[in-house]
Motif scaffolding. Structure first.
Motif, PDB file in Angstrom:
ATOM      1  N   PRO A  26       0.820  -1.220   0.000  1.00 16.97           N
ATOM      2  CA  PRO A  26       0.000   0.000   0.000  1.00 16.97           C
ATOM      3  C   PRO A  26       0.855   1.272   0.000  1.00 16.97           C
ATOM      4  O   PRO A  26       0.530   2.250  -0.680  1.00 16.97           O
ATOM      5  N   GLN A  27       1.975   1.237   0.746  1.00 15.26           N
ATOM      6  CA  GLN A  27       2.848   2.409   0.821  1.00 15.26           C
ATOM      7  C   GLN A  27       3.500   2.700  -0.532  1.00 15.26           C
ATOM      8  O   GLN A  27       3.580   3.862  -0.960  1.00 15.26           O
ATOM      9  N   ASN A  28       3.961   1.655  -1.197  1.00 13.40           N
ATOM     10  CA  ASN A  28       4.587   1.833  -2.513  1.00 13.40           C
ATOM     11  C   ASN A  28       3.559   2.324  -3.527  1.00 13.40           C
ATOM     12  O   ASN A  28       3.863   3.150  -4.391  1.00 13.40           O
ATOM     13  N   HIS A  29       2.340   1.815  -3.429  1.00 14.47           N
ATOM     14  CA  HIS A  29       1.259   2.268  -4.316  1.00 14.47           C
ATOM     15  C   HIS A  29       1.070   3.773  -4.201  1.00 14.47           C
ATOM     16  O   HIS A  29       1.025   4.489  -5.204  1.00 14.47           O
ATOM     17  N   ASP A  30       0.970   4.268  -2.972  1.00  9.14           N
ATOM     18  CA  ASP A  30       0.689   5.694  -2.775  1.00  9.14           C
ATOM     19  C   ASP A  30       1.851   6.565  -3.236  1.00  9.14           C
ATOM     20  O   ASP A  30       1.639   7.676  -3.743  1.00  9.14           O
ATOM     21  N   TYR A  31       3.067   6.066  -3.062  1.00 14.10           N
ATOM     22  CA  TYR A  31       4.232   6.816  -3.524  1.00 14.10           C
ATOM     23  C   TYR A  31       4.261   6.893  -5.048  1.00 14.10           C
ATOM     24  O   TYR A  31       4.438   7.970  -5.630  1.00 14.10           O
ATOM     25  N   LEU A  32       4.044   5.753  -5.703  1.00 15.02           N
ATOM     26  CA  LEU A  32       4.106   5.706  -7.172  1.00 15.02           C
ATOM     27  C   LEU A  32       2.968   6.491  -7.813  1.00 15.02           C
ATOM     28  O   LEU A  32       3.185   7.269  -8.748  1.00 15.02           O
ATOM     29  N   THR A  33       1.752   6.295  -7.329  1.00 12.57           N
ATOM     30  CA  THR A  33       0.624   7.022  -7.915  1.00 12.57           C
ATOM     31  C   THR A  33       0.696   8.505  -7.573  1.00 12.57           C
ATOM     32  O   THR A  33       0.206   9.346  -8.328  1.00 12.57           O
ATOM     33  N   GLY A  34       1.326   8.826  -6.443  1.00 12.49           N
ATOM     34  CA  GLY A  34       1.543  10.228  -6.119  1.00 12.49           C
ATOM     35  C   GLY A  34       2.393  10.908  -7.172  1.00 12.49           C
ATOM     36  O   GLY A  34       2.113  12.035  -7.597  1.00 12.49           O
ATOM     37  N   ILE A  35       3.423  10.202  -7.641  1.00  9.17           N
ATOM     38  CA  ILE A  35       4.345  10.765  -8.639  1.00  9.17           C
ATOM     39  C   ILE A  35       3.683  10.898 -10.001  1.00  9.17           C
ATOM     40  O   ILE A  35       3.764  11.951 -10.643  1.00  9.17           O
ATOM     41  N   VAL A  36       3.022   9.833 -10.470  1.00  8.10           N
ATOM     42  CA  VAL A  36       2.567   9.809 -11.869  1.00  8.10           C
ATOM     43  C   VAL A  36       1.103  10.184 -12.064  1.00  8.10           C
ATOM     44  O   VAL A  36       0.642  10.299 -13.192  1.00  8.10           O
ATOM     45  N   SER A  37       0.372  10.404 -10.969  1.00  8.31           N
ATOM     46  CA  SER A  37      -1.040  10.743 -11.115  1.00  8.31           C
ATOM     47  C   SER A  37      -1.455  11.915 -10.233  1.00  8.31           C
ATOM     48  O   SER A  37      -1.902  12.944 -10.716  1.00  8.31           O
ATOM     49  N   HIS A  38      -1.293  11.766  -8.917  1.00  9.32           N
ATOM     50  CA  HIS A  38      -1.801  12.783  -8.002  1.00  9.32           C
ATOM     51  C   HIS A  38      -1.064  14.113  -8.169  1.00  9.32           C
ATOM     52  O   HIS A  38      -1.701  15.176  -8.249  1.00  9.32           O
ATOM     53  N   PHE A  39       0.262  14.065  -8.206  1.00  8.19           N
ATOM     54  CA  PHE A  39       1.042  15.295  -8.335  1.00  8.19           C
ATOM     55  C   PHE A  39       0.777  16.023  -9.658  1.00  8.19           C
ATOM     56  O   PHE A  39       0.586  17.249  -9.651  1.00  8.19           O
ATOM     57  N   PRO A  40       0.737  15.327 -10.814  1.00 10.00           N
ATOM     58  CA  PRO A  40       0.407  16.033 -12.066  1.00 10.00           C
ATOM     59  C   PRO A  40      -0.944  16.738 -12.022  1.00 10.00           C
ATOM     60  O   PRO A  40      -1.116  17.796 -12.633  1.00 10.00           O
ATOM     61  N   HIS A  41      -1.913  16.164 -11.298  1.00 15.08           N
ATOM     62  CA  HIS A  41      -3.215  16.838 -11.176  1.00 15.08           C
ATOM     63  C   HIS A  41      -3.081  18.151 -10.408  1.00 15.08           C
ATOM     64  O   HIS A  41      -3.746  19.145 -10.734  1.00 15.08           O
ATOM     65  N   ILE A  42      -2.223  18.170  -9.389  1.00 15.44           N
ATOM     66  CA  ILE A  42      -1.991  19.418  -8.645  1.00 15.44           C
ATOM     67  C   ILE A  42      -1.364  20.461  -9.563  1.00 15.44           C
ATOM     68  O   ILE A  42      -1.771  21.629  -9.566  1.00 15.44           O
ATOM     69  N   ILE A  43      -0.366  20.049 -10.337  1.00 16.82           N
ATOM     70  CA  ILE A  43       0.327  20.983 -11.224  1.00 16.82           C
ATOM     71  C   ILE A  43      -0.633  21.543 -12.274  1.00 16.82           C
ATOM     72  O   ILE A  43      -0.649  22.748 -12.545  1.00 16.82           O
ATOM     73  N   ALA A  44      -1.454  20.672 -12.867  1.00 13.55           N
ATOM     74  CA  ALA A  44      -2.414  21.138 -13.881  1.00 13.55           C
ATOM     75  C   ALA A  44      -3.380  22.150 -13.275  1.00 13.55           C
ATOM     76  O   ALA A  44      -3.669  23.196 -13.868  1.00 13.55           O
ATOM     77  N   ALA A  45      -3.868  21.845 -12.075  1.00 12.77           N
ATOM     78  CA  ALA A  45      -4.797  22.770 -11.413  1.00 12.77           C
ATOM     79  C   ALA A  45      -4.113  24.094 -11.085  1.00 12.77           C
ATOM     80  O   ALA A  45      -4.714  25.164 -11.211  1.00 12.77           O
ATOM     81  N   SER A  46      -2.851  24.038 -10.678  1.00  7.60           N
ATOM     82  CA  SER A  46      -2.139  25.264 -10.314  1.00  7.60           C
ATOM     83  C   SER A  46      -1.895  26.147 -11.533  1.00  7.60           C
ATOM     84  O   SER A  46      -1.970  27.381 -11.450  1.00  7.60           O
TER      85      SER A  46
END
Length: 368
Positions: A176-196
């Protein structure tokens, strides 16, 4: 395989999983529940599910597999509710949430009852939402991440994969920890950047009314993911905040570096910056489905006359090619307009290109 499958949440993901299971396990019974009773009624009418449960308890008690296809915070609440019910001892409970650590921690209440919980995240989506957009092919060749606990029975993981094999997805088992780290990089973080980027553009547009007009076309495309559900992304960010704070710190360092290059007018370093980005980006898999749904767009130059859009969509309908979205790019007067048509798969996009070329004499400029 024969059994009763209970799907909680009958949106795009829950509905598509139900269809995949119905297709591959024809002797199974699919029961569905949605907090929106109209969605449940529509799911039954469309044949996505076989039965409607009046509430979670009614659907869960006799289920062999329970799939929670709900927002992250709702999923945690549902897990708690399930842990208070006399479920079948060999039932498997799984979810489809975009974060895993908090959900798996929350599922300790099921584990204490001897119930198997296996976290899941099918990494696929669509421009559309709701059960009416559900498709059997939604997860085809997509990554499907499973996050069982270390002491989970391997036979249970295998059984869950068997239930879900109709997705034709690529299963990966990680923590679960690795999942959140990986999806944070390739999915969650890009959504923040696009919104910003969109937020900054909105603020600057207050000073210059020309900005929104110039932000059409390519700007809309590179920030398209900023149109995702605010409610969903609020939950995702809160539940993966530790990883995202770390990534934001790295991003600030990266932007400080770019700012320094500009201040020093270091042209060679600026060239290298963009060159390295281009090299890495161009080397990414083209046909793989990743964390963010791909957009299969077709750009068609069309003349300006009444009925041209219905003419083109008519060609596609004749060949039974489904589209997910359609829009017109803003153009100058007295020249051809640009019609942008989005498709579910690259295969559909290619079929559409061949179709339009064969039917229309003016469509000489078509591109992806």
């Amino acid at each position: 395989m024969k059994g009763r499958v209970f799907v909680i949440g009958l949106g795009l993901i829950g509905g598509s999983l139900a269809l995949c299971i119905k297709k591959d396990h024809t002797h199974s019974t699919i029961i569905g529940f949605d907090i929106n009773s109209e969605q449940a009624r529509l799911a039954k009418m469309l044949g996505v599910i076989d039965e409607i449960a009046v509430d979670i308890q009614a659907g869960a008690l006799d289920a062999d597999l329970i799939i929670i296809a709900a927002p992250v915070n709702d999923t945690k609440t549902i897990i708690q509710s399930l842990s208070e019910l006399p479920l079948k001892p060999d039932v498997i409970v799984t979810d489809t949430g975009s974060t895993k650590s908090k959900i798996v921690e929350n599922a300790i209440s099921l584990k204490e009852r001897g119930i198997t919980f296996i976290g899941g995240h099918p990494m696929a989506g669509s421009h559309k939402s709701g059960v009416s957009a559900a498709k059997e092919i939604l997860f085809e060749n997509a990554f499907y991440l499973l996050t069982p606990e270390k002491d989970a029975e391997k036979s249970k993981v295998i059984l869950l994969k068997d239930w879900l094999k109709g997705t034709n997805a690529k299963f990966l088992t990680i923590t679960p920890q690795n999942h959140d780290y990986l999806t944070g990089i390739v999915s969650h973080f890009p959504h923040i950047i696009a919104a910003s980027i969109v937020r900054q553009t909105e603020k600057l547009s207050e000073e210059d009314s020309l900005i929104p007009r110039l932000a059409a076309g390519g700007f809309r495309d590179i920030t398209r993911i900023a149109s995702s559900s605010p409610e969903m992304w609020k939950d995702i960010l809160i539940n993966n905040r530790e990883n995202l704070i770390e990534l934001l710190n790295h991003w600030q360092e990266e932007m400080d570096w770019v700012k320094t290059l500009l201040e020093k007018e270091n042209s060679s370093a600026i060239f290298d910056y963009f060159y390295q980005a281009k090299e890495f980006r161009d080397g990414l898999p083209i046909k793989e489905k990743g964390a963010i749904p791909a957009f299969y767009d077709l750009f068609v130059d069309v003349p300006d006359y009444p009925g041209v859009i219905s003419e083109i969509t008519g060609y596609l309908a004749t060949e039974k090619i489904s589209i997910t979205n359609i829009r017109i790019l803003e153009t100058r007067e007295d020249i051809n307009g640009v019609l942008v048509i989005s498709f579910q798969t690259e295969e559909d996009r290619q079929r559409a290109e061949r179709c339009i070329r064969s039917y229309s004499s003016y469509a000489t400029s078509i591109g992806s």
